[in-house]
Scaffold this motif. Structure first.
Motif, PDB file in Angstrom:
ATOM      1  N   GLU A  33      37.883  13.084 -33.525  1.00 53.71           N
ATOM      2  CA  GLU A  33      39.300  13.213 -33.885  1.00 53.71           C
ATOM      3  C   GLU A  33      39.515  13.710 -35.314  1.00 53.71           C
ATOM      4  O   GLU A  33      40.499  13.348 -35.963  1.00 53.71           O
ATOM      5  CB  GLU A  33      40.006  11.860 -33.694  1.00 53.71           C
ATOM      6  N   ASP A  34      38.614  14.544 -35.793  1.00 50.51           N
ATOM      7  CA  ASP A  34      38.747  15.151 -37.117  1.00 50.51           C
ATOM      8  C   ASP A  34      38.893  14.134 -38.246  1.00 50.51           C
ATOM      9  O   ASP A  34      39.853  14.181 -39.015  1.00 50.51           O
ATOM     10  CB  ASP A  34      39.910  16.149 -37.154  1.00 50.51           C
ATOM     11  N   PRO A  35      37.928  13.210 -38.386  1.00 49.75           N
ATOM     12  CA  PRO A  35      38.035  12.239 -39.488  1.00 49.75           C
ATOM     13  C   PRO A  35      37.982  12.938 -40.839  1.00 49.75           C
ATOM     14  O   PRO A  35      37.323  13.966 -41.006  1.00 49.75           O
ATOM     15  CB  PRO A  35      36.818  11.332 -39.287  1.00 49.75           C
ATOM     16  N   LEU A  78      35.380  15.492 -42.569  1.00 45.35           N
ATOM     17  CA  LEU A  78      33.999  15.018 -42.566  1.00 45.35           C
ATOM     18  C   LEU A  78      33.161  15.715 -41.502  1.00 45.35           C
ATOM     19  O   LEU A  78      31.983  15.985 -41.709  1.00 45.35           O
ATOM     20  CB  LEU A  78      33.952  13.509 -42.336  1.00 45.35           C
ATOM     21  N   LEU A  79      33.751  15.991 -40.353  1.00 51.83           N
ATOM     22  CA  LEU A  79      33.064  16.640 -39.229  1.00 51.83           C
ATOM     23  C   LEU A  79      33.934  17.789 -38.732  1.00 51.83           C
ATOM     24  O   LEU A  79      34.613  17.687 -37.717  1.00 51.83           O
ATOM     25  CB  LEU A  79      32.826  15.623 -38.095  1.00 51.83           C
ATOM     26  N   PRO A  80      33.907  18.916 -39.446  1.00 49.25           N
ATOM     27  CA  PRO A  80      34.847  19.996 -39.140  1.00 49.25           C
ATOM     28  C   PRO A  80      34.563  20.777 -37.865  1.00 49.25           C
ATOM     29  O   PRO A  80      35.364  21.616 -37.473  1.00 49.25           O
ATOM     30  CB  PRO A  80      34.742  20.904 -40.369  1.00 49.25           C
ATOM     31  N   GLY A  81      33.432  20.552 -37.205  1.00 45.44           N
ATOM     32  CA  GLY A  81      33.124  21.309 -35.999  1.00 45.44           C
ATOM     33  C   GLY A  81      32.637  22.710 -36.296  1.00 45.44           C
ATOM     34  O   GLY A  81      32.623  23.574 -35.438  1.00 45.44           O
ATOM     35  N   GLU A  82      32.244  22.934 -37.530  1.00 47.59           N
ATOM     36  CA  GLU A  82      31.662  24.197 -37.963  1.00 47.59           C
ATOM     37  C   GLU A  82      30.624  23.877 -39.028  1.00 47.59           C
ATOM     38  O   GLU A  82      30.682  22.814 -39.653  1.00 47.59           O
ATOM     39  CB  GLU A  82      32.725  25.146 -38.507  1.00 47.59           C
ATOM     40  N   PRO A  83      29.662  24.755 -39.225  1.00 48.15           N
ATOM     41  CA  PRO A  83      28.643  24.488 -40.248  1.00 48.15           C
ATOM     42  C   PRO A  83      29.257  24.397 -41.640  1.00 48.15           C
ATOM     43  O   PRO A  83      30.199  25.116 -41.963  1.00 48.15           O
ATOM     44  CB  PRO A  83      27.710  25.706 -40.150  1.00 48.15           C
TER      45      PRO A  83
END
Length: 143
Positions: A27-29, A38-43
């Motif tokens: 959920e895009d923390p 924190l975890l953008p779903g991209e490098p």
């Protein structure tokens, strides 16, 4: 230090250690201190300066792509690495380290050819692959 329902993720911007409920990882923390994803779903880019703090204090698998701008296979694999990062959003942190700009980290991991992928568990290497890979193989490696 991992609890049953929460995991730690270090912010690459301010190096704060964030405790995130596992149910909310996709959920895009954002960082509780600076507000960055924190975890953008991209490098994300890491450097010699922040590599250890981020990788040692992140309880999710960290997949590192050692690369260089002049490397043709590295440039060919970059979109595949991005696809794998998007596919595993919330389950792993995908990072890129330019081995020319960050020689200390590349040397410490004894990177001899690029691209090289290294899978880390709290900063410790658990697996490695060299050479350009398609997204499906990168995702399988990350799992």
């Amino acid at each position: 230090m991992e609890s049953d329902d929460k995991t730690f993720i270090a912010c690459r911007h301010c190096l704060a250690k964030n405790r995130v409920p596992k149910a909310r990882l996709a959920e895009d923390p954002v960082c509780g201190r600076c507000g960055h994803a924190l975890l953008p779903g991209e490098p994300v880019e890491l450097s010699d300066a922040n590599f250890d703090e981020v990788t040692r204090h992140t309880e999710l698998p960290v997949i590192v792509d050692f690369w260089a701008a002049w490397c043709g296979p590295c440039r060919m694999m970059a979109p595949q690495f991005e696809r794998a990062a998007a596919e595993l959003k919330g389950r792993a942190l995908f990072v890129k380290v330019d081995s020319d700009a960050n020689p200390c980290t590349a040397q410490r991991f004894q990177v001899r050819s690029i691209p090289t992928l290294v899978k880390l568990n709290r900063g410790a290497e658990v697996d490695r692959r060299s050479g350009a890979l398609p997204a499906a193989q990168i995702a399988a490696f990350a799992r």
